[in-house]
Design a protein around this motif. Structure first.
Motif, mmCIF file in Angstrom:
data_model
loop_
_atom_site.group_PDB
_atom_site.id
_atom_site.type_symbol
_atom_site.label_atom_id
_atom_site.label_comp_id
_atom_site.label_asym_id
_atom_site.label_seq_id
_atom_site.Cartn_x
_atom_site.Cartn_y
_atom_site.Cartn_z
ATOM 1 N N ARG A 68 40.880 41.092 37.408
ATOM 2 C CA ARG A 68 43.320 39.455 37.696
ATOM 3 C C ARG A 68 43.868 39.152 38.997
ATOM 4 N NH1 ARG A 68 46.773 44.156 37.730
ATOM 5 N NH2 ARG A 68 48.343 42.658 36.590
ATOM 6 N N VAL A 69 42.169 39.598 39.802
ATOM 7 C CA VAL A 69 42.148 38.897 41.201
ATOM 8 C C VAL A 69 41.371 37.175 40.608
ATOM 9 C CG1 VAL A 69 41.429 38.838 44.048
ATOM 10 C CG2 VAL A 69 42.659 40.572 42.989
ATOM 11 N N VAL A 70 39.894 37.550 39.918
ATOM 12 C CA VAL A 70 39.256 36.440 39.884
ATOM 13 C C VAL A 70 39.964 35.429 38.817
ATOM 14 C CG1 VAL A 70 37.490 35.915 38.942
ATOM 15 C CG2 VAL A 70 37.325 37.523 40.390
ATOM 16 N N ALA A 71 41.253 35.943 38.366
ATOM 17 C CA ALA A 71 41.503 35.838 37.205
ATOM 18 C C ALA A 71 42.975 34.620 38.211
ATOM 19 C CB ALA A 71 42.491 36.488 36.445
ATOM 20 N N GLN A 72 43.611 35.094 39.325
ATOM 21 C CA GLN A 72 44.807 34.481 39.927
ATOM 22 C C GLN A 72 43.841 33.831 40.681
ATOM 23 O OE1 GLN A 72 47.632 34.487 39.918
ATOM 24 N NE2 GLN A 72 47.229 36.020 37.875
ATOM 25 N N PHE A 73 42.812 33.458 41.253
ATOM 26 C CA PHE A 73 41.863 32.182 41.872
ATOM 27 C C PHE A 73 42.266 31.442 40.878
ATOM 28 C CE2 PHE A 73 39.987 35.336 44.785
ATOM 29 C CZ PHE A 73 41.073 35.752 45.114
ATOM 30 N N ILE A 74 40.984 31.030 40.056
ATOM 31 C CA ILE A 74 41.010 30.581 38.403
ATOM 32 C C ILE A 74 42.637 29.789 38.035
ATOM 33 C CG2 ILE A 74 39.544 29.872 36.125
ATOM 34 C CD1 ILE A 74 38.415 32.877 36.562
ATOM 35 N N ARG A 75 43.445 30.222 38.376
ATOM 36 C CA ARG A 75 44.369 29.856 37.595
ATOM 37 C C ARG A 75 44.832 28.899 38.725
ATOM 38 N NH1 ARG A 75 49.812 30.269 38.940
ATOM 39 N NH2 ARG A 75 48.985 31.665 40.977
ATOM 40 N N LEU A 76 44.889 29.160 40.441
ATOM 41 C CA LEU A 76 44.904 28.036 41.401
ATOM 42 C C LEU A 76 44.190 27.265 40.936
ATOM 43 C CD1 LEU A 76 45.446 30.411 43.830
ATOM 44 C CD2 LEU A 76 47.168 29.569 42.936
ATOM 45 N N MET A 77 42.799 27.093 41.009
ATOM 46 C CA MET A 77 41.949 26.332 40.314
ATOM 47 C C MET A 77 42.413 25.078 39.589
ATOM 48 S SD MET A 77 38.160 27.613 42.052
ATOM 49 C CE MET A 77 38.335 29.251 41.527
ATOM 50 N N ASP A 78 43.178 25.485 38.312
ATOM 51 C CA ASP A 78 42.986 24.859 37.565
ATOM 52 C C ASP A 78 44.505 24.159 37.886
ATOM 53 O OD1 ASP A 78 41.043 25.884 35.946
ATOM 54 O OD2 ASP A 78 42.116 27.332 34.174
ATOM 55 N N ALA A 79 45.427 24.526 38.017
ATOM 56 C CA ALA A 79 46.154 24.021 39.149
ATOM 57 C C ALA A 79 46.325 22.950 40.109
ATOM 58 C CB ALA A 79 47.715 24.902 39.240
ATOM 59 N N GLY A 80 45.049 22.737 40.354
ATOM 60 C CA GLY A 80 44.515 21.789 41.623
ATOM 61 C C GLY A 80 44.732 22.199 42.848
ATOM 62 N N VAL A 81 44.543 23.475 43.388
ATOM 63 C CA VAL A 81 44.098 24.166 43.808
ATOM 64 C C VAL A 81 42.706 24.030 44.511
ATOM 65 C CG1 VAL A 81 45.180 26.260 46.285
ATOM 66 C CG2 VAL A 81 47.049 25.792 43.326
ATOM 67 N N GLU A 82 42.642 23.723 46.059
ATOM 68 C CA GLU A 82 40.766 24.945 46.078
ATOM 69 C C GLU A 82 40.656 25.897 46.577
ATOM 70 O OE1 GLU A 82 40.100 21.912 49.135
ATOM 71 O OE2 GLU A 82 39.724 19.707 48.078
ATOM 72 N N VAL A 83 40.017 26.245 45.994
ATOM 73 C CA VAL A 83 39.871 27.076 46.695
ATOM 74 C C VAL A 83 38.378 27.690 47.730
ATOM 75 C CG1 VAL A 83 39.374 30.494 46.126
ATOM 76 C CG2 VAL A 83 41.340 29.164 45.148
ATOM 77 N N TRP A 84 38.440 28.363 49.014
ATOM 78 C CA TRP A 84 37.234 28.500 49.311
ATOM 79 C C TRP A 84 36.934 29.839 50.333
ATOM 80 C CZ3 TRP A 84 34.882 23.636 51.982
ATOM 81 C CH2 TRP A 84 35.201 22.580 51.382
ATOM 82 N N PHE A 85 35.491 30.073 50.583
ATOM 83 C CA PHE A 85 35.893 31.718 50.573
ATOM 84 C C PHE A 85 34.505 31.965 51.647
ATOM 85 C CE2 PHE A 85 32.582 31.243 47.051
ATOM 86 C CZ PHE A 85 31.622 31.470 47.457
ATOM 87 N N CYS A 86 34.408 32.097 52.383
ATOM 88 C CA CYS A 86 33.464 32.790 53.910
ATOM 89 C C CYS A 86 33.481 33.846 53.531
ATOM 90 C CB CYS A 86 34.338 32.043 54.956
ATOM 91 S SG CYS A 86 32.906 32.420 56.695
ATOM 92 N N PRO A 87 32.053 34.701 53.140
ATOM 93 C CA PRO A 87 31.960 36.253 53.237
ATOM 94 C C PRO A 87 31.730 36.804 54.578
ATOM 95 C CG PRO A 87 30.083 34.413 52.319
ATOM 96 C CD PRO A 87 31.048 33.629 52.783
ATOM 97 N N GLY A 88 32.361 37.782 54.342
ATOM 98 C CA GLY A 88 32.379 38.505 55.464
ATOM 99 C C GLY A 88 31.843 39.815 55.978
ATOM 100 N N ASN A 89 31.519 40.941 56.621
ATOM 101 C CA ASN A 89 30.810 41.913 56.061
ATOM 102 C C ASN A 89 30.646 43.271 55.153
ATOM 103 O OD1 ASN A 89 33.041 42.493 58.617
ATOM 104 N ND2 ASN A 89 32.125 44.413 57.630
ATOM 105 N N HIS A 90 31.220 42.731 54.643
ATOM 106 C CA HIS A 90 31.699 43.441 53.791
ATOM 107 C C HIS A 90 31.712 43.004 51.839
ATOM 108 C CE1 HIS A 90 33.334 47.273 54.885
ATOM 109 N NE2 HIS A 90 33.878 47.079 55.687
ATOM 110 N N ASP A 91 32.096 41.457 51.789
ATOM 111 C CA ASP A 91 31.063 40.995 50.669
ATOM 112 C C ASP A 91 30.969 39.794 50.943
ATOM 113 O OD1 ASP A 91 33.426 39.298 52.038
ATOM 114 O OD2 ASP A 91 34.609 39.750 50.681
ATOM 115 N N ILE A 92 29.493 40.116 51.391
ATOM 116 C CA ILE A 92 28.028 39.266 52.330
ATOM 117 C C ILE A 92 27.736 38.567 51.041
ATOM 118 C CG2 ILE A 92 26.935 41.104 53.079
ATOM 119 C CD1 ILE A 92 25.719 39.182 55.103
ATOM 120 N N TRP A 93 27.714 40.248 50.139
ATOM 121 C CA TRP A 93 26.019 39.739 49.143
ATOM 122 C C TRP A 93 27.010 38.532 47.885
ATOM 123 C CZ3 TRP A 93 24.135 45.202 49.551
ATOM 124 C CH2 TRP A 93 23.635 45.421 50.166
ATOM 125 N N THR A 94 27.245 37.601 48.130
ATOM 126 C CA THR A 94 27.459 36.878 47.323
ATOM 127 C C THR A 94 26.669 35.757 46.859
ATOM 128 O OG1 THR A 94 28.816 35.314 48.617
ATOM 129 C CG2 THR A 94 30.000 36.862 47.622
#
Length: 251
Positions: A68-94
């Motif tokens: 559901r969180v990923v779905a919200q990121f998609i909703r934001l991008m579909d609305a024209g919002v850029e979503v940027w991400f920097c991997p942390g030490n816990h979600d490093i494996w992207t």
């Protein structure tokens, strides 16, 4: 007339999936925050690491948790919002999943000029140095051979190992107090400000609410984590940068 898209939001350290306090409430709180963002006047959302407490992408499998969180990121991008991400030490494996969705990945330290203000962004770990054991651990995590060996595990087992490790790590680091000018990240910012012009430094990782002024005049900010309640974030409107990190009891 369309509203001007001038708002930039920053969040870090939500630690979705961490079995500490009430993980379902924390996820619902983050989703409500994302739903409430003013998309008509919003330009970008910067995720500064550890949004998930553990994330690993197998070649053909991604976590089903927090869909559901990923779905919200998609909703934001579909609305024209850029979503940027920097991997942390816990979600490093992207690897490629977020990019395939349309998100923009960046590695720290990331310098960007926004409406005439020079930002330096990142998760914050390793910048300015770190204990040898921690540095060695992240080198192992980034090692291609180690990643391939982990990928050989069935996702059922891999995720139980990963989540067990991340939960254990958090329980061992409760009650952390930011050491101020002695912190490696602060020393990094001092050195970086001497090499190039920076107006605002923004990091996560330290689970603290920090807003300091460097000798150069730059603001040095660390975003509070989401473990203690509230909706810690920062917002830049093209002129002013504001932290919204409510005080919370020590963990």
């Amino acid at each position: 007339m369309m509203a001007e898209r001038n708002l930039i939001y920053f969040v870090a350290d939500v630690h979705l999936g961490l079995r500490l306090r009430d993980p379902a409430e924390r996820e619902a709180r983050f989703i409500d925050f994302l739903k409430g963002l003013p998309v008509e006047s919003m330009r970008a959302l910067y995720l500064l690491g550890d949004i998930w407490d553990f994330w690993y992408e197998y070649r053909d499998v991604v976590p089903r948790s927090s869909a559901r969180v990923v779905a919200q990121f998609i909703r934001l991008m579909d609305a024209g919002v850029e979503v940027w991400f920097c991997p942390g030490n816990h979600d490093i494996w992207t690897y490629s999943y977020f990019e395939e969705l349309g998100m923009k990945r960046f590695d720290q330290p990331y310098h960007i000029s926004i409406d005439g203000k020079d930002f330096c962004l990142g998760h914050g770990d390793l910048l300015g140095g770190a204990p040898f054991g921690y540095t060695l651990m992240l080198k192992v995590f980034r090692c291609r051979l180690a990643q391939r060996l982990f990928s050989a595990l069935h996702p059922w087992l891999g995720y139980r190992i990963g989540l067990g490790w991340s939960n254990s790590s958090r329980r061992q680091h409760t009650g952390y107090q930011f050491p101020g000018e002695r912190a490696p990240i602060y020393r990094f910012a001092l050195a970086e400000a001497e090499k190039r012009h920076v107006d605002i430094f923004v990091f996560g990782h330290y689970h603290a609410n920090v807003d300091m002024t460097l000798p150069s005049g730059a603001r040095f900010c660390i975003l509070k984590d989401w473990l203690s309640g509230g909706t810690p974030h920062a917002v830049f409107n093209g002129v002013s940068f504001e932290l919204h990190s409510p005080a919370s009891p020590a963990e």
